[in-house]
Design an enzyme around this catalytic site. Structure first.
Site: not given
Ligand code: PEP
Length: 253
Positions: A12-14, A101, A103, A171, A177, A215, A236-237
């Site tokens: 997920n590149w957000k 998600h 967010e 998640e 993150g 993470s 993600g990251g």
């Protein structure tokens, strides 16, 4: 990875990445997949910012890497300024879409009802819905994790969900993150619980892919991905750079 469910390793590149750097990273990922020669034993997905879906889907076509959206509107079209429909994502080449998600649930106040409607829109458009669920730190510390997850699973899953068209991503909000992850025992407990919840809802619950996200990185992926009822990851990251994502992908290969 447990059982014979085909794993899904998703990035997920957000809201990260401009066109040229994103294409470079995707090409690097694709060349690593292709250089292996063996057909991957897992599905690999990248969810870039929506503006890049069409270009990256065209780069990824036929390579074993799929492209997905990060969100969609519940309606097919209409007066919804700034939104994108599942049909638009599909027509741009997406095959998956994330819904719910944390967010989105937090920043855009998305309730389970909204997430469910978006997931149903995904199925209507022929996309695979990746429905995200997860507890906050307060909920975990107050012992409410399992009941929160049950509530989200029961009320966010689309009508018509099957193992083929729906994926559930667990998640924990506090792990996204932050560099923090639950213990393997905690992840396994929640995943087993989700599987049980699904068994009350779907006839093919045992085939639904359950992803862990929060993470995940190269150094912890193997341990997390080998837990019972963990059928892949949502990352993600550590998915932004092909070199960081690759060791995670390799756990599914
Ligand atoms: C995510 O955004 O879905 C996620 C899991 O992020 P990270 O891997 O950076 O924690």
């Amino acid at each position: 990875m447990s059982t014979n469910i085909r794993p899904l390793i998703a990035g997920n590149w957000k809201m990260n990445g401009f066109a040229s750097e994103s294409a470079t990273e995707l090409k690097e990922l694709i060349s690593r997949v292709i250089e292996r020669e063996d057909t991957p034993n897992c599905d690999i997905l990248i969810c870039p910012p929506a503006l890049l879906v069409r270009e990256l889907a065209s780069l990824a076509e036929g390579t074993g890497v799929s492209i997905g959206g990060q969100d969609c509107h519940a309606n097919e079209k209409g007066a919804h300024t700034g939104d994108l429909s599942a049909e638009m994502l599909k027509s741009a080449g997406a095959t998956y879409v994330l819904v719910g998600h944390s967010e989105r649930r937090t920043d855009h106040y998305e309730s389970n009802d909204i997430v469910k409607a978006k997931a149903e829109a995904a199925l209507r458009a022929g996309l695979i819905a990746v429905v995200c669920v997860g507890e906050t730190l307060d909920e975990r510390e107050s012992g409410a994790t399992l009941s929160v997850i049950t509530d989200q699973v029961k009320n966010s899953l689309p009508q018509g969900a099957t193992a083929a068209n729906t994926v559930v991503a667990y998640e924990p909000v506090w792990a996204i993150g932050t560099g923090k992850t639950p213990t393997p025992e905690d992840v396994a407990e929640v995943h087993a619980h989700i599987r049980k919840d699904l068994q009350t809802l779907l006839s093919d619950a045992d085939g639904v892919r359950l992803l862990y996200g929060g993470s995940v990185k190269g150094s912890n992926a193997q341990e997390l991905m080998s837990l019972d009822h963990v059928n892949g990851g949502l990352v993600g990251g550590a998915s932004l750079k092909a070199a960081d994502f690759w060791p995670i992908v390799e756990t599914g290969l």
